[in-house]
Design a protein around this motif. Structure first.
Motif, PDB file in Angstrom:
ATOM      1  N   THR A  92      57.683  61.428  76.508  1.00  0.00           N
ATOM      2  CA  THR A  92      56.398  60.741  76.634  1.00  0.00           C
ATOM      3  C   THR A  92      56.485  59.381  75.929  1.00  0.00           C
ATOM      4  N   ASN A  99      49.754  64.346  67.058  1.00  0.00           N
ATOM      5  CA  ASN A  99      50.388  64.504  68.363  1.00  0.00           C
ATOM      6  C   ASN A  99      51.149  65.822  68.478  1.00  0.00           C
ATOM      7  N   ASN A 100      51.727  66.266  67.386  1.00  0.00           N
ATOM      8  CA  ASN A 100      52.620  67.420  67.456  1.00  0.00           C
ATOM      9  C   ASN A 100      52.046  68.707  66.873  1.00  0.00           C
ATOM     10  N   GLU A 146      45.219  71.667  71.867  1.00  0.00           N
ATOM     11  CA  GLU A 146      46.158  72.512  72.598  1.00  0.00           C
ATOM     12  C   GLU A 146      47.289  73.021  71.711  1.00  0.00           C
ATOM     13  N   LYS A 147      47.496  72.368  70.563  1.00  0.00           N
ATOM     14  CA  LYS A 147      48.585  72.754  69.666  1.00  0.00           C
ATOM     15  C   LYS A 147      48.129  73.714  68.566  1.00  0.00           C
ATOM     16  N   ASP A 157      53.734  73.360  65.392  1.00  0.00           N
ATOM     17  CA  ASP A 157      54.552  73.417  66.592  1.00  0.00           C
ATOM     18  C   ASP A 157      56.005  73.499  66.113  1.00  0.00           C
ATOM     19  N   GLN A 166      61.003  75.992  73.724  1.00  0.00           N
ATOM     20  CA  GLN A 166      59.577  76.227  73.939  1.00  0.00           C
ATOM     21  C   GLN A 166      59.424  77.068  75.186  1.00  0.00           C
ATOM     22  N   GLU A 210      54.515  76.418  78.091  1.00  0.00           N
ATOM     23  CA  GLU A 210      54.275  75.195  77.315  1.00  0.00           C
ATOM     24  C   GLU A 210      55.057  74.027  77.891  1.00  0.00           C
ATOM     25  N   ARG A 225      53.296  72.610  80.884  1.00  0.00           N
ATOM     26  CA  ARG A 225      52.102  71.848  80.527  1.00  0.00           C
ATOM     27  C   ARG A 225      52.442  70.510  79.869  1.00  0.00           C
ATOM     28  N   GLU A 226      53.447  70.510  79.003  1.00  0.00           N
ATOM     29  CA  GLU A 226      53.769  69.309  78.247  1.00  0.00           C
ATOM     30  C   GLU A 226      54.570  68.299  79.065  1.00  0.00           C
ATOM     31  N   HIS A 227      55.473  68.789  79.931  1.00  0.00           N
ATOM     32  CA  HIS A 227      56.365  67.890  80.671  1.00  0.00           C
ATOM     33  C   HIS A 227      56.440  68.326  82.136  1.00  0.00           C
TER      34      HIS A 227
END
Length: 652
Positions: free
Chosen positions: A504, A568-569, A574-575, A580, A588, A592, A595-597
């Motif tokens: 990201t 962010n992490n 959501e975290k 994390d 992961q 997850e 959703r993340e990538h």
């Protein structure tokens, strides 16, 4: 003849009886002053060694205005019993100042009248301070006597310190202090002081606000000038008049160390002198341009510290960021760093706030994608995605530990004015220990960075299929800009959330921030760590600029890490709950990962490469250990954030 002798004898006996019957002469002050008023010429007595010494004259006008005016002479001179010269003394011990005043104070405490006698309490404190002072120590030549007694400084017959410090009487009294100290004992120091800028203000101009002996050495707490406490308090005393100079001095490493409570760096008197302080334009001044390098070499002498080189002479120990005419480089550097801080924090704090708001709103409206129960999925779906290899995870952990160490040791110096900084410094071995740990941590950071950089570059350069602006590259590209725009549209409900690929845009920012940090923080820190080499090739003002850049950039990095990076992490809705642990386990869940990538996930599925990245779920011990480690690091980071906030908002 016999009759005449009897008559004479009778006369002598009668006279003796008359004298014996006569009352003793009254020993009042008037009787004493008939001889001791200074009108009868010089009065001398023999001291303990048989040497003649002159008695002090008691001037009636001065005595009448003194604090002791209502006392009888014999109240102190208790061994005097007659008014005949020489006096026949009883051998009783003469009352001394300390014993008398302490007895009065003890009596007042017993009577409960201390509130009505505040001045007596001050005297009692002065007595206690004197007893612990350098003056109270035995004299080297006469061990039975102290170095200085009360009466050497205070004329007991005329003692009357003016209460009004703005009065001409106070100015006159203060003007005599250097003469009193100098002519009594410290004649060399008086000669030096008289020729200094301070001495001229006091002696020539009768400036009651200018410093005198007691300004630096205090009145009764006279201590050894080699003590650390004395040296540090002198900086503060100088700052009472030179406020701006003290403030700018505290912004330098010299000043930061002294505020931590250590005297191993330059203090005011190291550069300006003690008694013979001269103006910077005076050719004999220690801070005159022609003499500065020699002054610097008092400490940077090539023995304990590397020898000061040419650039030291142009270092600005009082450089500031608001005087562009005198310090243009400092002005530009400071304004540039402020603009950078405002720009970075304004963007990313807004970004984090809007992100939190958007996710919170989506959850409130039931729009969030629910987590998938992995125990009900097919075996392939229970696999985890291998996101980070072991080398990256180890490097991240080392970076985290080293960075937090750098933040603690660095901000302890940067915010030396706080209450926590001296405590941290003491726990880590003082100012020298703090500096050593900071430099070792910096060296480890740079070493790990260099190893990582060499490893990544050699691997990428050998990969003929790698695209520098492709989806697997950490190099920013146009998609990152589109994702930023897309995120802000999503924040305001104007579009869907962007589909991120492998990296990201905020992850890329974190990655390249390390390069920036090593260059800016590391480069400026290296210049400050080896000043003799830096000053051999560059002017001294680079130290001023490097100090600003190093401190401000480190502040930026610390606050960014413990706010934006943590959010962010670890702290996005959501975290939650944190932490994390993907950076500790390297894996992961597929849910997850999707959703993340999502873009990377779809790309790997389409290419049939997803299976090559699937691994078993991390073991329970590894998962638990990673969570504990993550929580500890987060707690430590947030603690450092609080300490930094205290330093930033606590002023200086």
């Amino acid at each position: 003849m016999l009759n005449k002798l009897l008559v004479c004898l009778a006369f002598l006996l009668a006279h003796a009886a008359t004298v014996a019957a006569a009352p003793a002469a009254k020993l009042d002050n008037a009787a004493c002053l008939t001889c001791h008023d200074g009108q009868k010429g010089k009065l001398e007595v023999a001291d303990a060694d048989g040497e003649k010494r002159k008695l002090r004259d008691v001037h009636t006008d001065k005595y009448g205005k003194s604090v002791h005016a209502r006392m009888e002479c014999v109240a102190c001179h208790t061994d005097i019993t007659d008014n005949v010269s020489p006096h026949q003394k009883t051998g009783a011990k003469t009352a001394d100042c300390a014993t008398c005043h302490q007895a009065l104070w003890d009596k007042a405490k017993q009577a409960g009248s201390t509130a009505n006698q505040p001045r007596m309490e001050v005297v009692a404190r002065n007595i206690a301070a004197y007893k612990q002072s350098f003056h109270a120590r035995p004299d080297k030549d006469k061990p039975s006597q102290p170095k200085a007694t009360c009466t050497q400084c205070h004329d007991t017959h005329a003692f009357a310190v003016p209460a009004d410090k703005q009065s001409p009487q106070y100015a006159a009294w203060r003007k005599d202090i250097p003469k009193l100290c100098g002519e009594s004992c410290h004649d060399d120091q008086l000669e030096a002081f008289a020729s200094s800028v301070h001495g001229k203000e006091v002696i020539d101009k009768a400036n009651a606000k200018a410093p005198v002996c007691t300004s630096c050495h205090t009145n009764h707490e006279i201590t050894n000038t080699s003590l650390v406490t004395f040296k540090l308090l002198n900086n503060e005393e100088c700052g009472n008049c030179h406020k701006d100079n003290l403030k700018s001095y505290r912004d330098t490493y010299h000043g930061q160390v002294t505020r931590l409570g250590y005297a191993e760096t330059a203090k005011c008197f190291d550069c300006h002198g003690s008694h013979k302080v001269l103006g910077p334009k005076d050719p004999k001044s220690k801070v005159h341009p022609d003499n500065r390098l020699k002054t610097c070499r008092q400490c940077h002498d090539g023995k304990k510290k590397p020898l000061a080189t040419a650039g030291f002479a142009s270092f600005g120990p009082h450089a500031n960021s608001h005087d562009f005419a005198r310090y243009p480089q400092m002005w530009i550097a400071t304004k540039s760093m402020i603009a950078l801080l405002i720009g970075v924090f304004a963007f990313f704090w807004l970004h984090s706030g809007l992100w939190y708001y958007r996710e919170w709103q989506d959850r409130k409206q039931g729009k969030s994608v629910p987590h998938v129960r992995t125990d009900s999925l097919p075996p392939a779906e229970r696999k985890f995605f291998q996101r980070f290899p072991a080398g990256w995870r180890i490097a991240h952990l080392v970076f985290a530990l080293v960075t937090m160490t750098l933040v603690l040791t660095g901000t302890a110096a940067l915010f030396s004015h706080t209450s926590w900084a001296p405590v941290a410094a003491k726990a880590l071995g003082g100012a020298s220990g703090l500096a050593l740990i900071h430099r070792v941590a910096a060296a480890i950071f740079v070493a790990v960075f260099a190893i990582h950089f060499v490893y990544v570059m050699q691997k990428l350069l050998r990969d003929r299929t790698f695209r520098w602006f492709g989806p697997d590259s950490l190099v920013p590209n146009w998609k990152d800009l589109a994702d930023i725009v897309g995120m802000f549209k999503w924040f305001f409900g104007k579009g869907p959330k962007p589909r991120f690929d492998r990296w990201t845009y905020f992850e890329k920012f974190d990655y390249w921030a390390v390069f920036w940090g090593v260059t800016i923080i590391g480069g400026s820190g290296l210049m400050l760590a080896i000043p003799h080499i830096t000053a051999q090739y560059l002017p001294g003002w680079v130290f001023n600029v490097a100090t600003v850049v190093h401190g401000e950039e480190a502040f930026l990095a610390a606050v960014f890490l413990f706010t934006v990076h943590f959010f962010n992490n670890h702290f996005r809705p959501e975290k939650l709950p944190p932490p994390d642990i993907v950076m500790f386990t390297g894996t992961q869940s597929l849910d997850e990962f999707r959703r993340e990538h999502p873009a990377q996930y779809q790309r790997l599925v389409d290419a049939g490469e997803l299976d090559s990245y699937l691994v078993d779920a991390p073991s329970a011990p590894l998962t638990l250990g990673s969570k504990i480690l993550g929580l500890v690091l987060i707690a430590f980071g947030l603690t450092l954030l609080v300490l930094v906030a205290i330093g930033f908002f606590g002023g200086g």
